[in-house]
Design a protein around this motif. Structure first.
Motif, short mmCIF file in Angstrom:
data_model
loop_
_atom_site.label_atom_id
_atom_site.label_comp_id
_atom_site.label_asym_id
_atom_site.label_seq_id
_atom_site.Cartn_x
_atom_site.Cartn_y
_atom_site.Cartn_z
N SER A 115 0.84 -1.19 0.00
CA SER A 115 0.00 0.00 0.00
C SER A 115 0.87 1.25 0.00
O SER A 115 1.97 1.24 0.57
CB SER A 115 -0.87 -0.02 1.26
OG SER A 115 -1.34 1.26 1.59
N PRO A 116 0.41 2.35 -0.61
CA PRO A 116 1.19 3.58 -0.53
C PRO A 116 1.39 4.06 0.91
O PRO A 116 2.35 4.78 1.20
CB PRO A 116 0.39 4.58 -1.36
CG PRO A 116 -0.93 3.97 -1.60
CD PRO A 116 -0.79 2.50 -1.42
N LEU A 117 0.53 3.65 1.81
CA LEU A 117 0.73 3.99 3.22
C LEU A 117 1.99 3.31 3.76
O LEU A 117 2.70 3.87 4.59
CB LEU A 117 -0.49 3.56 4.05
CG LEU A 117 -1.76 4.38 3.82
CD1 LEU A 117 -2.93 3.73 4.54
CD2 LEU A 117 -1.58 5.80 4.27
N ALA A 118 2.27 2.10 3.27
CA ALA A 118 3.46 1.36 3.72
C ALA A 118 4.73 1.78 2.99
O ALA A 118 5.83 1.59 3.48
CB ALA A 118 3.23 -0.14 3.54
N SER A 119 4.56 2.37 1.79
CA SER A 119 5.73 2.76 0.98
C SER A 119 6.02 4.26 1.04
O SER A 119 6.79 4.76 0.23
CB SER A 119 5.51 2.33 -0.47
OG SER A 119 4.49 3.11 -1.06
N ASN A 120 5.36 4.96 1.97
CA ASN A 120 5.49 6.41 2.08
C ASN A 120 5.06 7.12 0.79
O ASN A 120 5.59 8.16 0.42
CB ASN A 120 6.91 6.82 2.49
CG ASN A 120 6.95 8.19 3.14
OD1 ASN A 120 5.96 8.63 3.71
ND2 ASN A 120 8.07 8.86 3.03
N GLY A 121 4.11 6.50 0.10
CA GLY A 121 3.54 7.11 -1.11
C GLY A 121 4.34 6.89 -2.37
O GLY A 121 3.97 7.39 -3.43
N ALA A 178 -1.90 7.27 -7.23
CA ALA A 178 -1.30 8.32 -6.40
C ALA A 178 -1.99 8.20 -5.05
O ALA A 178 -3.03 7.53 -4.93
CB ALA A 178 -1.51 9.70 -7.01
N PHE A 179 -1.43 8.82 -4.05
CA PHE A 179 -2.11 8.79 -2.75
C PHE A 179 -1.99 10.12 -2.03
O PHE A 179 -2.93 10.90 -2.00
CB PHE A 179 -1.58 7.65 -1.86
CG PHE A 179 -2.34 7.56 -0.57
CD1 PHE A 179 -3.64 7.04 -0.55
CD2 PHE A 179 -1.80 8.02 0.61
CE1 PHE A 179 -4.36 6.98 0.63
CE2 PHE A 179 -2.52 7.96 1.81
CZ PHE A 179 -3.80 7.44 1.82
N TYR A 180 -0.84 10.42 -1.48
CA TYR A 180 -0.67 11.65 -0.72
C TYR A 180 -0.92 12.89 -1.58
O TYR A 180 -1.35 13.93 -1.07
CB TYR A 180 0.72 11.73 -0.09
CG TYR A 180 0.92 10.68 0.99
CD1 TYR A 180 0.23 10.77 2.20
CD2 TYR A 180 1.77 9.61 0.79
CE1 TYR A 180 0.40 9.82 3.19
CE2 TYR A 180 1.94 8.64 1.78
CZ TYR A 180 1.25 8.75 2.97
OH TYR A 180 1.42 7.81 3.95
N GLU A 181 -0.67 12.78 -2.87
CA GLU A 181 -0.83 13.92 -3.78
C GLU A 181 -2.29 14.37 -3.88
O GLU A 181 -2.57 15.52 -4.20
CB GLU A 181 -0.28 13.58 -5.16
CG GLU A 181 1.21 13.36 -5.19
CD GLU A 181 1.67 12.02 -4.60
OE1 GLU A 181 2.87 11.89 -4.30
OE2 GLU A 181 0.83 11.10 -4.44
N TRP A 182 -3.23 13.47 -3.63
CA TRP A 182 -4.66 13.81 -3.66
C TRP A 182 -5.12 14.45 -2.36
O TRP A 182 -6.13 15.17 -2.34
CB TRP A 182 -5.51 12.57 -3.88
CG TRP A 182 -5.29 11.77 -5.10
CD1 TRP A 182 -4.83 10.48 -5.16
CD2 TRP A 182 -5.57 12.13 -6.47
NE1 TRP A 182 -4.79 10.03 -6.46
CE2 TRP A 182 -5.24 11.02 -7.29
CE3 TRP A 182 -6.05 13.28 -7.07
CZ2 TRP A 182 -5.38 11.04 -8.67
CZ3 TRP A 182 -6.19 13.30 -8.45
CH2 TRP A 182 -5.86 12.18 -9.23
#
Length: 196
Positions: free
Chosen positions: A54-60, A102-106
């Motif tokens: 998950s992007p949460l585990a990979s720092n995005g 994408a994750f944090y970018e949103w």
């Protein structure tokens, strides 16, 4: 002034998405309170989501270079508008995949929707609203829904979205709400960054 990305959410060869995308871009060009850039998903060779974590585990961070390019581009904007085709009562796979890529970018940014199809894309948009909330976005209430009559009129009778007063009003309301939320959330993000 806020910077908005217009995401063209279909990649089909004879897609209708170009009609509302051009019309939204024309409306945005007349507004002094926002600057818009069109991001066509045809131009981004995003693989279907296949990250090992998950992007949460990979720092995005994403492992696929195309996803990294996409998330970097998405991070440039203060808000988003997506064109939404409705396939079988849901959004296109490429649109959902673009959100997943994408994750944090949103996070902490507004998104608005311009749907089309038999019911104006409302069922697909409703699903995307839930996805947007999970990405910590703020979906604005106003949306543009190009339902059956104007949809057919544009496809077969040479009409344009400007021929439908309710669509023009909906576009302006959507812009107004997107700008309000875009400015409010941009200021809040800036305050958070200064406090860090």
């Amino acid at each position: 002034m806020i910077k908005i990305a217009l995401i063209v959410g279909s990649t089909r060869p004879q897609r209708f998405a170009d009609v509302p995308a051009r019309w939204i871009a024309q409306g945005a060009a007349a507004r002094p309170d926002l600057r818009m850039e069109t991001l066509d998903l045809r131009d981004y060779a995003l693989p279907f989501y296949q990250e090992p974590a998950s992007p949460l585990a990979s720092n995005g961070v994403y492992t696929h270079p195309a996803a990294e390019t996409w998330r970097s581009k998405i991070g440039e904007f203060d808000g988003y508008i997506a064109t939404v085709a409705e396939y079988n009562h849901g959004p296109t796979a490429v649109m959902k995949n673009a959100l997943d890529s994408a994750f944090y970018e949103w996070n902490r940014k507004p998104i608005a929707f311009v749907g089309y199809g038999g019911a104006g894309g409302v069922r697909a948009i409703e699903q995307l609203r839930g996805v947007a909330i999970e990405l910590q976005m703020a979906p604005v209430k106003a949306e543009v829904n190009i339902a059956m009559e104007p949809f057919v009129g544009m496809l077969t009778q040479g009409k344009t979205p400007d021929d439908y007063e309710h669509l023009v009003k909906a576009r302006e309301t959507m812009f107004d709400q997107l700008v309000w939320w875009g400015n409010a959330l941009k200021a809040a993000r800036e305050r958070l960054a200064q406090a860090a």
